[in-house]
Every structure is written in structure tokens, then in C-alpha cells.
Design a protein around this motif. Sequence first.
Motif, PDB file in Angstrom:
ATOM      1  N   ASP A   1     -11.599   8.244   7.727  1.00  0.00           N
ATOM      2  CA  ASP A   1     -10.326   8.179   8.686  1.00  0.00           C
ATOM      3  C   ASP A   1     -10.843   7.321  10.152  1.00  0.00           C
ATOM      4  O   ASP A   1     -10.099   5.967  10.130  1.00  0.00           O
ATOM      5  N   LEU A   2     -12.029   7.739  10.966  1.00  0.00           N
ATOM      6  CA  LEU A   2     -12.184   7.421  11.704  1.00  0.00           C
ATOM      7  C   LEU A   2     -12.723   5.538  12.020  1.00  0.00           C
ATOM      8  O   LEU A   2     -12.209   4.992  12.794  1.00  0.00           O
ATOM      9  N   LEU A   3     -13.603   5.417  11.073  1.00  0.00           N
ATOM     10  CA  LEU A   3     -14.676   4.567  10.958  1.00  0.00           C
ATOM     11  C   LEU A   3     -13.835   3.646   9.913  1.00  0.00           C
ATOM     12  O   LEU A   3     -14.011   1.977  10.756  1.00  0.00           O
TER      13      LEU A   3
ATOM     14  N   ALA B   1      -2.679  -0.652   4.476  1.00  0.00           N
ATOM     15  CA  ALA B   1      -1.653   0.306   3.576  1.00  0.00           C
ATOM     16  C   ALA B   1      -1.246   1.032   4.239  1.00  0.00           C
ATOM     17  O   ALA B   1      -0.415   2.088   3.639  1.00  0.00           O
ATOM     18  N   ASN B   2      -1.321   1.566   5.286  1.00  0.00           N
ATOM     19  CA  ASN B   2       0.083   2.498   6.134  1.00  0.00           C
ATOM     20  C   ASN B   2      -0.520   4.335   5.340  1.00  0.00           C
ATOM     21  O   ASN B   2       0.859   5.704   4.884  1.00  0.00           O
ATOM     22  N   LYS B   3      -1.637   4.113   4.715  1.00  0.00           N
ATOM     23  CA  LYS B   3      -1.729   5.300   4.343  1.00  0.00           C
ATOM     24  C   LYS B   3      -1.982   6.430   5.816  1.00  0.00           C
ATOM     25  O   LYS B   3      -2.588   6.159   7.168  1.00  0.00           O
ATOM     26  N   LYS B   4      -1.637   7.431   5.133  1.00  0.00           N
ATOM     27  CA  LYS B   4      -1.017   8.699   6.176  1.00  0.00           C
ATOM     28  C   LYS B   4      -2.642   9.441   6.539  1.00  0.00           C
ATOM     29  O   LYS B   4      -3.025  10.263   5.515  1.00  0.00           O
ATOM     30  N   THR B   5      -3.033   8.691   7.652  1.00  0.00           N
ATOM     31  CA  THR B   5      -4.988   9.552   7.553  1.00  0.00           C
ATOM     32  C   THR B   5      -4.505  10.110   9.084  1.00  0.00           C
ATOM     33  O   THR B   5      -3.035  10.829   9.801  1.00  0.00           O
ATOM     34  N   PHE B   6      -5.918  10.925   9.099  1.00  0.00           N
ATOM     35  CA  PHE B   6      -5.334  11.584  10.779  1.00  0.00           C
ATOM     36  C   PHE B   6      -4.608  11.051  11.748  1.00  0.00           C
ATOM     37  O   PHE B   6      -4.352  11.560  12.152  1.00  0.00           O
TER      38      PHE B   6
ATOM     39  N   ASP C   1      -1.776  15.003  -2.283  1.00  0.00           N
ATOM     40  CA  ASP C   1      -1.922  13.295  -1.255  1.00  0.00           C
ATOM     41  C   ASP C   1      -0.475  12.351  -2.177  1.00  0.00           C
ATOM     42  O   ASP C   1      -0.619  11.528  -1.409  1.00  0.00           O
ATOM     43  N   MET C   2      -0.714  12.771  -3.427  1.00  0.00           N
ATOM     44  CA  MET C   2       0.551  11.584  -3.506  1.00  0.00           C
ATOM     45  C   MET C   2       1.857  11.865  -3.399  1.00  0.00           C
ATOM     46  O   MET C   2       2.417  11.059  -2.942  1.00  0.00           O
ATOM     47  N   ASN C   3       1.804  14.017  -3.527  1.00  0.00           N
ATOM     48  CA  ASN C   3       3.352  13.757  -2.476  1.00  0.00           C
ATOM     49  C   ASN C   3       3.559  13.508  -1.192  1.00  0.00           C
ATOM     50  O   ASN C   3       4.555  13.104  -0.718  1.00  0.00           O
ATOM     51  N   PHE C   4       2.279  13.229  -0.323  1.00  0.00           N
ATOM     52  CA  PHE C   4       2.585  12.793   1.048  1.00  0.00           C
ATOM     53  C   PHE C   4       3.190  10.825   1.063  1.00  0.00           C
ATOM     54  O   PHE C   4       3.406  10.903   2.260  1.00  0.00           O
ATOM     55  N   GLU C   5       2.733  10.563   0.530  1.00  0.00           N
ATOM     56  CA  GLU C   5       2.515   8.879  -0.361  1.00  0.00           C
ATOM     57  C   GLU C   5       4.243   8.496   0.174  1.00  0.00           C
ATOM     58  O   GLU C   5       4.045   7.334   0.585  1.00  0.00           O
ATOM     59  N   THR C   6       5.265   9.916  -0.077  1.00  0.00           N
ATOM     60  CA  THR C   6       6.683   9.106   0.132  1.00  0.00           C
ATOM     61  C   THR C   6       7.234  10.626   1.033  1.00  0.00           C
ATOM     62  O   THR C   6       7.860   9.994   1.272  1.00  0.00           O
ATOM     63  N   ARG C   7       6.076  10.701   2.273  1.00  0.00           N
ATOM     64  CA  ARG C   7       7.235  11.285   3.244  1.00  0.00           C
ATOM     65  C   ARG C   7       6.480  10.804   4.773  1.00  0.00           C
ATOM     66  O   ARG C   7       5.078  10.279   4.498  1.00  0.00           O
ATOM     67  N   TRP C   8       7.172  11.364   5.818  1.00  0.00           N
ATOM     68  CA  TRP C   8       6.540  10.526   6.617  1.00  0.00           C
ATOM     69  C   TRP C   8       6.913  11.479   7.915  1.00  0.00           C
ATOM     70  O   TRP C   8       6.498  11.557   9.400  1.00  0.00           O
TER      71      TRP C   8
ATOM     72  N   LYS D   1     -16.966  -1.820   4.277  1.00  0.00           N
ATOM     73  CA  LYS D   1     -16.194  -2.629   2.994  1.00  0.00           C
ATOM     74  C   LYS D   1     -14.994  -3.420   4.646  1.00  0.00           C
ATOM     75  O   LYS D   1     -15.041  -2.758   5.964  1.00  0.00           O
ATOM     76  N   GLN D   2     -14.316  -3.569   4.266  1.00  0.00           N
ATOM     77  CA  GLN D   2     -12.575  -4.253   5.066  1.00  0.00           C
ATOM     78  C   GLN D   2     -12.954  -2.596   6.511  1.00  0.00           C
ATOM     79  O   GLN D   2     -11.648  -1.342   5.735  1.00  0.00           O
ATOM     80  N   VAL D   3     -12.962  -3.121   7.955  1.00  0.00           N
ATOM     81  CA  VAL D   3     -11.791  -2.403   8.766  1.00  0.00           C
ATOM     82  C   VAL D   3     -10.696  -1.793   8.652  1.00  0.00           C
ATOM     83  O   VAL D   3     -10.266  -3.706   8.630  1.00  0.00           O
ATOM     84  N   GLY D   4      -9.370  -1.353   8.846  1.00  0.00           N
ATOM     85  CA  GLY D   4      -8.747  -1.462   8.719  1.00  0.00           C
ATOM     86  C   GLY D   4      -7.896  -1.681   7.631  1.00  0.00           C
ATOM     87  O   GLY D   4      -6.049  -1.739   7.356  1.00  0.00           O
ATOM     88  N   GLY D   5      -8.155  -1.082   6.573  1.00  0.00           N
ATOM     89  CA  GLY D   5      -7.686  -1.034   5.137  1.00  0.00           C
ATOM     90  C   GLY D   5      -6.555   0.229   4.939  1.00  0.00           C
ATOM     91  O   GLY D   5      -5.651  -0.093   4.972  1.00  0.00           O
ATOM     92  N   ASP D   6      -6.640   0.806   5.987  1.00  0.00           N
ATOM     93  CA  ASP D   6      -6.009   1.948   5.707  1.00  0.00           C
ATOM     94  C   ASP D   6      -5.102   1.534   6.750  1.00  0.00           C
ATOM     95  O   ASP D   6      -3.854   2.521   6.094  1.00  0.00           O
ATOM     96  N   ILE D   7      -4.923   0.923   7.542  1.00  0.00           N
ATOM     97  CA  ILE D   7      -3.663   0.448   8.804  1.00  0.00           C
ATOM     98  C   ILE D   7      -3.273  -0.515   7.671  1.00  0.00           C
ATOM     99  O   ILE D   7      -2.026  -0.065   8.109  1.00  0.00           O
TER     100      ILE D   7
END
Length: 324
Positions: free
Chosen positions: A210-212, A231-236, A147-154, A223-229
Motif C-alpha cells: 500500500d505504501l510503495l 482507482a480510489n482503492k481502499k488501502t490503509f 474485499d469486494m464488499n468494501f468496494e461499495t463502502r466508504w 509498476k505504476q506508482v499511484g495506481g491505487d489513488i
Amino acid sequence: MSTPEQWLQALQTDIDQNAYGAYPAELYEPIRYIMSLSGKRLRPLMTLMAASLYTDDWSKALKPAQAVEVFHNFTLMHDDIMDCAPLRRGKPTVHARWNTNTAILSGDVMLIKAYDLLLTVDSNRLRSILVRFNQTATEVCEGQQLDMNFETRWDVSEEEYLNMIRLKTSVLLGFALELGGMVGGADEDATRLLFEAGVSMGIGFQLKDDLLDVYGDPAKFGKQVGGDIMANKKTFLLIEALERARGKARADLDYWLAADTFDKEEKVQAVTAIYDALGIRTLTEQKIDEYFSRGFDCLGRVAADPTRKAPLLGFVRQLVEREQ
């Protein structure tokens, strides 16, 4: 036949009575603190339910179930340090309330206490349980590193992401069910199916999170909807969008991913619109259904009295249908 409410009450009483240690207080108070921030207790509850498939004396699974919860919270304590997270379940994280060194050391003790709790199982099952726990704990750490490795990969692929969440979150849910079966006296085939059911369900639960985060009702999601967006979090969802977006959709997605300053609501709406245009919601829902179906299929093939299975199946169905 006991109910989930009775299992939860017994589990919480057992957790509340565990002082973990006394001196020095600065070492043990953080453990009692994080264990008091009552989450869903999902994993230990599943351990008790799985044990009850095979024995009326499910109370002998209380300490092993608590071991799963202590280990889970140990990983959260250390994850919060790595994420620099200020809050956990709406309260200050351990490193924020005390300090980082205390959180590291208290977390280390929690891992040791998890082993102490597992040592209460019958000697004829102890070695096999410790072997499975060690493998599970190692895989959780592997998942966190990925998960930490993925933070720097696109270029993270769907396969890589699914494997990461399997390791980071799902294998512990699988072990929780497997552990209950082992304590209860299930045979090897049943414990394997329980593990596979938990892993599949765990992946489904993470995909649903991820979906919710994008499409959930804020009043229900908690919690706040859209937090992953934001933060550019790499979700499914983001991984699939990056794989499928072309032309203007890809240019717009790249723009929002690269933006250093932005209006949060505008970014969430824009990226969600891209997901909508690419059919990402439907794709994610199909993947969630696929993993939940696998989980229920495994549970259906577990050799146990159907009346004993009913509480576990009902509990899992409630989790599957949740909106928060």
C-alpha cells in the motif's frame, strides 16, 4: 545447510515436472501457463525453509510446498476473473488468453491438484494438515468477499481493513510456514508460532505494498506508482486519510474521490499531498514496523537450532527491506 537459491531451484524443477494432467489439453494447458508465470515463489519457499528447521530431508516438503503455490495461483486465476484483469505478471490472464469458462474450470482443477499434492505427506500428519489447509482456504475466500464488499463502502475502518488483508493474503503465508513445520516434525507450539509469524509478516507486506504504491520509486517498484489513488482503492492509507481529514483537506479528498474525469498525474499529486499533510506515510510506516516486529518476535520464540533459523530470518529480512 541448503540456501534459498537451492530451495528455489529444487522447487522450480518440481513445478516444471508437474504436468497436472493431459486430456483434454484445453483444461490443463491454462494451469501449466499460469504456473509458468514465475512469481517470487515466496510461500512455497517459506514452507521449505520452515521444514528445514527440523529436518535435513527438506525434499519431503517439496510436494506440500507446491500445493501452497498451486492453491495460491488458483486464487489468482479466479481473482483475475472477478477483477476483469487483462494482465498477470505482465502476461495475458488465463480468462483473457482462453475464456472465462475455461479459467473457472481450470482453476477448479488446480484446487483439486493442491489436495493431491498434500496427500504426499506422512499419514500421521495428514489429517491435521488437511484441517488447517481447509480452514486457511475458507478464510482466503472470506477475505476476498470482504474485499469486494468494501468496494461499495466508504466507512471501512482500520480494524476491518486489517482483518480483510489478514484473511485474503496473510493466513496463506502463515499456513505456508506452519505447513513446513508440520512436515518437518515440529511440535504444536512451534507450528503455532510459525503460523503467527507468517500472518504478521503477511499483514506487514500488504501494508508495505500500500505504501510503495504511493511513495515507491517507479524504477524499483515495478509498476505504476499511484495506481491505487487513481482507482480510489481502499488501502490503509486512504482509510486513515478519510478518518483524519477535516475541513479543506476533507473537501479536497472528497473532490478527488468523486471526480469521474481527471488528469491522472494531478490526482496522484493532490491526494499524495493530502496524505503528506495528515502524516499518513509516518502512520503507515509505524504500522508496518509493528507487524514486522510481531513476526520477528514469533520467529525468535520458535524452538529450533539458531543455525537452522538463520536462512529463514535472513530471507525474511530481505523481504522486509525490499523496495518493490
